[in-house]
Design a protein around this motif. Structure first.
Motif, PDB file in Angstrom:
ATOM      1  N   PRO A 196       0.803  -1.235   0.000  1.00 50.07           N
ATOM      2  CA  PRO A 196       0.000   0.000   0.000  1.00 50.07           C
ATOM      3  C   PRO A 196       0.829   1.276   0.000  1.00 50.07           C
ATOM      4  O   PRO A 196       0.522   2.218  -0.725  1.00 50.07           O
ATOM      5  CB  PRO A 196      -0.829  -0.130   1.289  1.00 50.07           C
ATOM      6  N   ARG A 197       1.901   1.318   0.803  1.00 52.61           N
ATOM      7  CA  ARG A 197       2.694   2.545   0.862  1.00 52.61           C
ATOM      8  C   ARG A 197       3.390   2.808  -0.466  1.00 52.61           C
ATOM      9  O   ARG A 197       3.549   3.966  -0.865  1.00 52.61           O
ATOM     10  CB  ARG A 197       3.715   2.463   2.002  1.00 52.61           C
ATOM     11  N   LEU A 202       3.699   5.975  -5.536  1.00 46.95           N
ATOM     12  CA  LEU A 202       3.657   6.005  -7.002  1.00 46.95           C
ATOM     13  C   LEU A 202       2.468   6.828  -7.505  1.00 46.95           C
ATOM     14  O   LEU A 202       2.562   7.502  -8.537  1.00 46.95           O
ATOM     15  CB  LEU A 202       3.592   4.578  -7.556  1.00 46.95           C
ATOM     16  N   LYS A 203       1.369   6.797  -6.770  1.00 51.12           N
ATOM     17  CA  LYS A 203       0.211   7.611  -7.159  1.00 51.12           C
ATOM     18  C   LYS A 203       0.557   9.096  -7.069  1.00 51.12           C
ATOM     19  O   LYS A 203       0.216   9.883  -7.959  1.00 51.12           O
ATOM     20  CB  LYS A 203      -0.995   7.296  -6.269  1.00 51.12           C
ATOM     21  N   ARG A 204       1.246   9.474  -5.985  1.00 48.70           N
ATOM     22  CA  ARG A 204       1.652  10.885  -5.849  1.00 48.70           C
ATOM     23  C   ARG A 204       2.587  11.280  -6.979  1.00 48.70           C
ATOM     24  O   ARG A 204       2.465  12.375  -7.558  1.00 48.70           O
ATOM     25  CB  ARG A 204       2.332  11.100  -4.492  1.00 48.70           C
ATOM     26  N   ILE A 205       3.534  10.414  -7.309  1.00 51.69           N
ATOM     27  CA  ILE A 205       4.475  10.701  -8.400  1.00 51.69           C
ATOM     28  C   ILE A 205       3.725  10.850  -9.718  1.00 51.69           C
ATOM     29  O   ILE A 205       4.004  11.759 -10.513  1.00 51.69           O
ATOM     30  CB  ILE A 205       5.538   9.588  -8.482  1.00 51.69           C
ATOM     31  N   PHE A 206       2.754   9.975  -9.951  1.00 54.91           N
ATOM     32  CA  PHE A 206       1.946  10.053 -11.173  1.00 54.91           C
ATOM     33  C   PHE A 206       1.237  11.409 -11.262  1.00 54.91           C
ATOM     34  O   PHE A 206       1.256  12.077 -12.306  1.00 54.91           O
ATOM     35  CB  PHE A 206       0.925   8.912 -11.192  1.00 54.91           C
ATOM     36  N   ILE A 207       0.618  11.823 -10.150  1.00 52.90           N
ATOM     37  CA  ILE A 207      -0.116  13.096 -10.139  1.00 52.90           C
ATOM     38  C   ILE A 207       0.832  14.270 -10.388  1.00 52.90           C
ATOM     39  O   ILE A 207       0.511  15.215 -11.117  1.00 52.90           O
ATOM     40  CB  ILE A 207      -0.871  13.258  -8.803  1.00 52.90           C
ATOM     41  N   LEU A 208       2.020  14.217  -9.770  1.00 50.38           N
ATOM     42  CA  LEU A 208       2.996  15.298  -9.981  1.00 50.38           C
ATOM     43  C   LEU A 208       3.453  15.371 -11.436  1.00 50.38           C
ATOM     44  O   LEU A 208       3.771  16.459 -11.938  1.00 50.38           O
ATOM     45  CB  LEU A 208       4.211  15.083  -9.073  1.00 50.38           C
ATOM     46  N   CYS A 209       3.493  14.234 -12.115  1.00 53.04           N
ATOM     47  CA  CYS A 209       3.951  14.197 -13.512  1.00 53.04           C
ATOM     48  C   CYS A 209       2.820  14.463 -14.504  1.00 53.04           C
ATOM     49  O   CYS A 209       3.082  14.731 -15.683  1.00 53.04           O
ATOM     50  CB  CYS A 209       4.599  12.843 -13.812  1.00 53.04           C
ATOM     51  N   ASP A 210       1.585  14.357 -14.029  1.00 51.89           N
ATOM     52  CA  ASP A 210       0.427  14.621 -14.891  1.00 51.89           C
ATOM     53  C   ASP A 210       0.159  16.127 -14.887  1.00 51.89           C
ATOM     54  O   ASP A 210      -0.745  16.620 -14.215  1.00 51.89           O
ATOM     55  CB  ASP A 210      -0.781  13.838 -14.366  1.00 51.89           C
ATOM     56  N   HIS A 211       0.960  16.864 -15.642  1.00 52.69           N
ATOM     57  CA  HIS A 211       0.952  18.321 -15.578  1.00 52.69           C
ATOM     58  C   HIS A 211      -0.386  18.930 -15.980  1.00 52.69           C
ATOM     59  O   HIS A 211      -0.803  19.946 -15.415  1.00 52.69           O
ATOM     60  CB  HIS A 211       2.062  18.896 -16.457  1.00 52.69           C
ATOM     61  N   THR A 260      -2.557   5.570 -18.033  1.00 47.17           N
ATOM     62  CA  THR A 260      -3.352   5.891 -16.851  1.00 47.17           C
ATOM     63  C   THR A 260      -2.598   5.507 -15.580  1.00 47.17           C
ATOM     64  O   THR A 260      -1.556   4.846 -15.625  1.00 47.17           O
ATOM     65  CB  THR A 260      -4.691   5.152 -16.872  1.00 47.17           C
ATOM     66  N   LEU A 261      -3.155   5.909 -14.442  1.00 45.85           N
ATOM     67  CA  LEU A 261      -2.555   5.537 -13.157  1.00 45.85           C
ATOM     68  C   LEU A 261      -2.507   4.016 -13.022  1.00 45.85           C
ATOM     69  O   LEU A 261      -1.501   3.461 -12.562  1.00 45.85           O
ATOM     70  CB  LEU A 261      -3.350   6.151 -12.000  1.00 45.85           C
ATOM     71  N   THR A 262      -3.572   3.343 -13.442  1.00 49.75           N
ATOM     72  CA  THR A 262      -3.603   1.878 -13.382  1.00 49.75           C
ATOM     73  C   THR A 262      -2.459   1.283 -14.191  1.00 49.75           C
ATOM     74  O   THR A 262      -1.780   0.348 -13.751  1.00 49.75           O
ATOM     75  CB  THR A 262      -4.953   1.352 -13.909  1.00 49.75           C
ATOM     76  N   GLY A 263      -2.231   1.831 -15.374  1.00 53.21           N
ATOM     77  CA  GLY A 263      -1.141   1.352 -16.218  1.00 53.21           C
ATOM     78  C   GLY A 263       0.226   1.657 -15.624  1.00 53.21           C
ATOM     79  O   GLY A 263       1.152   0.853 -15.715  1.00 53.21           O
ATOM     80  N   PHE A 264       0.343   2.830 -15.000  1.00 53.48           N
ATOM     81  CA  PHE A 264       1.604   3.236 -14.369  1.00 53.48           C
ATOM     82  C   PHE A 264       1.968   2.275 -13.235  1.00 53.48           C
ATOM     83  O   PHE A 264       3.110   1.818 -13.119  1.00 53.48           O
ATOM     84  CB  PHE A 264       1.447   4.667 -13.846  1.00 53.48           C
ATOM     85  N   LEU A 284      11.411   6.330  -7.052  1.00 57.27           N
ATOM     86  CA  LEU A 284      11.017   6.771  -5.712  1.00 57.27           C
ATOM     87  C   LEU A 284      12.041   7.731  -5.117  1.00 57.27           C
ATOM     88  O   LEU A 284      11.689   8.772  -4.548  1.00 57.27           O
ATOM     89  CB  LEU A 284      10.841   5.554  -4.798  1.00 57.27           C
ATOM     90  N   ARG A 285      13.308   7.385  -5.268  1.00 57.16           N
ATOM     91  CA  ARG A 285      14.346   8.223  -4.662  1.00 57.16           C
ATOM     92  C   ARG A 285      14.488   9.556  -5.377  1.00 57.16           C
ATOM     93  O   ARG A 285      14.817  10.576  -4.762  1.00 57.16           O
ATOM     94  CB  ARG A 285      15.669   7.462  -4.644  1.00 57.16           C
ATOM     95  N   LYS A 286      14.237   9.562  -6.672  1.00 61.72           N
ATOM     96  CA  LYS A 286      14.309  10.822  -7.414  1.00 61.72           C
ATOM     97  C   LYS A 286      13.234  11.799  -6.925  1.00 61.72           C
ATOM     98  O   LYS A 286      13.413  13.017  -6.981  1.00 61.72           O
ATOM     99  CB  LYS A 286      14.150  10.556  -8.912  1.00 61.72           C
ATOM    100  N   PHE A 287      12.125  11.256  -6.405  1.00 58.09           N
ATOM    101  CA  PHE A 287      11.053  12.105  -5.888  1.00 58.09           C
ATOM    102  C   PHE A 287      11.120  12.250  -4.363  1.00 58.09           C
ATOM    103  O   PHE A 287      10.145  12.647  -3.730  1.00 58.09           O
ATOM    104  CB  PHE A 287       9.687  11.565  -6.321  1.00 58.09           C
ATOM    105  N   GLY A 288      12.284  11.912  -3.783  1.00 61.09           N
ATOM    106  CA  GLY A 288      12.531  12.238  -2.382  1.00 61.09           C
ATOM    107  C   GLY A 288      12.142  11.196  -1.367  1.00 61.09           C
ATOM    108  O   GLY A 288      12.095  11.494  -0.167  1.00 61.09           O
ATOM    109  N   TYR A 289      11.871   9.958  -1.799  1.00 57.39           N
ATOM    110  CA  TYR A 289      11.465   8.927  -0.844  1.00 57.39           C
ATOM    111  C   TYR A 289      12.680   8.180  -0.303  1.00 57.39           C
ATOM    112  O   TYR A 289      13.646   7.920  -1.031  1.00 57.39           O
ATOM    113  CB  TYR A 289      10.494   7.938  -1.496  1.00 57.39           C
TER     114      TYR A 289
END
Length: 646
Positions: A196-197, A202-211, A260-264, A284-289
């Motif tokens: 889940p985490r 990954l969902k947050r990263i997807f949203i950040l990249c979905d400009h 889509t997010l599902t595909g990502f 993950l690490r590139k986005f600060g995790y």
């Protein structure tokens, strides 16, 4: 898509990996280590090798490896245990030509690791592959599957031969990889699903990249993502290939707008399934995790540098942003946010912060667990007040666009507020004291609209409620009520700075019970004395609860005497049962807004003040006398000088 470049920088990775090799005597431990380092089979191998270092360029991650060989002698068991405790990864060896050495892994070595409470990745290595009986038809998977089911810490199983140079470097490559790119935080081996985490990150990263916020990554957005994470663009043919792979396996993973997010999420599950964990970890690490799949601490600015009587509040910009989040997710015509929608808001956080104490049940809810805008903002205000770092972290998770520090403000010191006789705070904390069965919990429950219950439950832990209080002039203040159990007062006051976080204290007693009044008065004196001793005095109010019952004899006379003696307001009668609260919450806020008033004075405090006044008066008389003497002396000297000159 997502080809991790060799030697990609990773600010959150380890600077070195320590691998401990252990196993029964004669299973090939030392030969394995020497062959890996020297790249040839040794003729003479000592019983135990000294620490062996593989250089940083040995594997693509460019992280040096230190290999620790261990003794198989019983008398060295303590040394082996100490080395295992210091390991980043453990390699357990068995001999392919000795089935009993394999059995020993599950009966001795793996249980030993658990007994030592060593929680690191384990690589199981079958050495001496060249000596295995060729007639043995059982595959490694068949042999190891039951053991791996029992011991989930096993990351990989591999067979090798030092003599024949078969899969020797791979042993330590897999061990290093298990440390730098662990499977556990990303993937549940039992359910074969992303954890889940990991999904939330990954969902947050997807949203950040979905400009353009259209719910899909276009070709341009995919390319931007690739460049950000891997420093290399995708060719048009590669983008087509990625979308084709996804659409063949998961049609809903691609639509006319892109991935889509599902595909990502599917792509990352595919990377992990194929052993390419470094790809997902690089993203993950590139986005600060960090390795716990939470935002790294250095990405969350600190507000810890403040005095004990300063607190942290949300700024107007942050409140407006949260108001927009509420409106974006709220689909209820009544204007209330349901539990599912709250879950959606925090679906890009490491976990929902309000699903743990003390935030679970602190605000007013409707019958379905929904929150109004005021309740939603109140919970954010409480989280910011109690744990600014947690609040800031979650503001980042839910997409706050500006500098995180711009969402928070540190209030002025309470001592300065008292001197200025005013405060600019918007969030106040009220400590609620009182004896058992006085009505403290009922007061807190009424604050957030809970129905009164005659059933008594003793409060053993501190708990909170929070709500917005509307003021007569149309402004809103957030009030936090913190119930202090009677048995917890001593522990609270053992801390010199315990009242620094308190804006106002309320002392509740059962107005029908003389003992309850006496005990509440004792608590009032204790708290007031503590404030006088530490300099953290707080405005205090007395609440006479259960006004629906007959008062005890002498109630009015006693309460009037005490309130007059201590210089505070007379007790405020309320009845939580009847819902007659006498504007108590507005009165608490008013007391907090006037921090120089309603401060009780004990006899000891009064005597101390009189003593200081006497000392100050004496010093003043002495100063005036000294000044007169000095002036007189100066005048005499002038007179004498003139007389001599004449």
């Amino acid at each position: 898509m997502a080809k991790a470049s060799a030697g990609a920088t990773n600010p959150y990775a380890k600077t070195g990996v320590r691998i401990v090799v252990a196993g029964d005597r004669g299973t090939g431990k030392s030969s394995l280590v020497v062959t890996a380092a020297a790249e040839n089979f040794p003729t003479n191998v000592p019983p135990v090798l000294p620490p062996t270092r593989l250089p940083e360029d040995f594997f693509p991650d460019r992280v040096p490896i230190t290999i620790i060989d261990t003794s198989s002698r019983v008398e060295d068991d303590y040394k082996v245990a100490e080395e295992l405790k210091r390991a980043d990864a453990v390699v357990f060896t068995y001999a392919c030509d000795e089935p009993t050495s394999l059995e020993r892994l599950s009966t001795f070595w793996l249980p030993k690791l658990r007994k030592l409470e060593v929680k690191v990745p384990v690589i199981v290595v079958g050495c001496k592959l060249d000596l295995r009986d060729e007639n043995q038809q059982v595959s490694l998977e068949q042999v190891m599957s039951p053991i791996m089911q029992q011991f989930r810490e096993i990351e990989t199983c591999i067979e090798c031969s030092a003599l024949k140079q078969i899969q020797i470097p791979e042993v330590f490559y897999y061990a290093q990889k298990a440390v730098l790119h662990p499977t556990g935080p990303l993937f549940d081996q039992e359910t074969q699903t992303l954890r889940p985490r990991c999904v939330r990150a990954l969902k947050r990263i997807f949203i950040l990249c979905d400009h353009d916020r259209d719910g899909a990554l276009s070709d341009a957005e995919l390319n931007d993502f690739q460049v950000k994470c891997f420093n290399a663009p995708l060719q048009p043919s590669e983008i087509v290939g990625v979308k084709r792979v996804v659409s063949e396996k998961l049609p809903e993973g691609v639509n006319e707008r892109g991935l889509t997010l599902t595909g990502f999420l599917f792509l990352h599950a595919l990377f992990i399934e194929k052993g390419r964990l470094e790809t997902t970890w690089t993203v993950l690490r590139k986005f600060g995790y960090n390795n716990d799949i939470k935002l790294a601490e250095d990405l969350i600015p600190s507000t810890s540098k403040r005095a004990p009587d300063q607190t942290v509040e949300l700024t107007n910009e942050a409140i407006e942003y949260l108001r927009g989040i509420f409106e974006l997710y709220c689909t209820d015509p009544e204007g209330e946010l349901g539990p599912h929608e709250i879950g959606d808001i925090f679906s890009t956080a490491a976990e929902s912060p309000w699903e743990r104490e003390p935030y679970t049940d602190v605000a007013q809810k409707n019958a379905f667990g929904g929150l109004s805008l005021d309740a939603f903002l109140s919970k954010w205000a409480l989280m910011t007040f109690l744990d600014p770092a947690l609040s800031m972290e979650n503001m980042i998770y839910v997409g706050y666009p500006g500098d995180p520090l711009s969402a928070f403000r540190v209030t002025r010191k309470r001592r300065l507020d008292r001197k200025k006789q005013q405060t600019d705070r918007n969030v106040f904390q009220c400590f609620v004291f009182g004896p058992k069965k006085a009505g403290k919990s009922a007061l807190l429950n009424s604050f957030i609209g809970r129905y009164f219950s005659d059933k008594y439950t003793s409060t053993v832990e501190e708990h909170y409620t929070v709500n917005v209080v509307d003021e007569p002039r149309g402004t809103k203040k957030t009030l936090i009520l913190r119930e202090i159990p009677e048995d917890g007062v001593g522990k609270l006051l053992s801390d010199k700075e315990s009242l620094a976080a308190c804006d106002v204290a309320v002392f509740v007693h059962d107005s029908s019970n003389a003992f309850s009044w006496e005990r509440a008065t004792e608590l009032l004196v204790e708290v007031a004395s503590h404030g006088e001793d530490t300099g953290f005095e707080v405005p205090c109010l007395i609440v006479a609860a259960k006004d629906d019952l007959d008062s005890f004899p002498m109630a009015i006379q006693n309460s009037t005497r005490v309130s007059q003696d201590m210089g505070i307001e007379a007790p405020i009668p309320i009845s939580s049962k009847l819902g007659d609260l006498n504007n108590i919450f507005r009165r608490i806020v008013s007391a907090a807004e006037h921090p120089h008033l309603s401060i009780p004075e004990t006899e000891a405090g009064r005597s101390r003040k009189q003593y200081h006044r006497l000392i100050n008066r004496s010093l003043m008389v002495f100063s005036v006398g000294a000044a007169v003497a000095i002036v007189g002396l100066a005048a005499y000297r002038v007179y004498a000088a003139r007389k001599n000159s004449s």
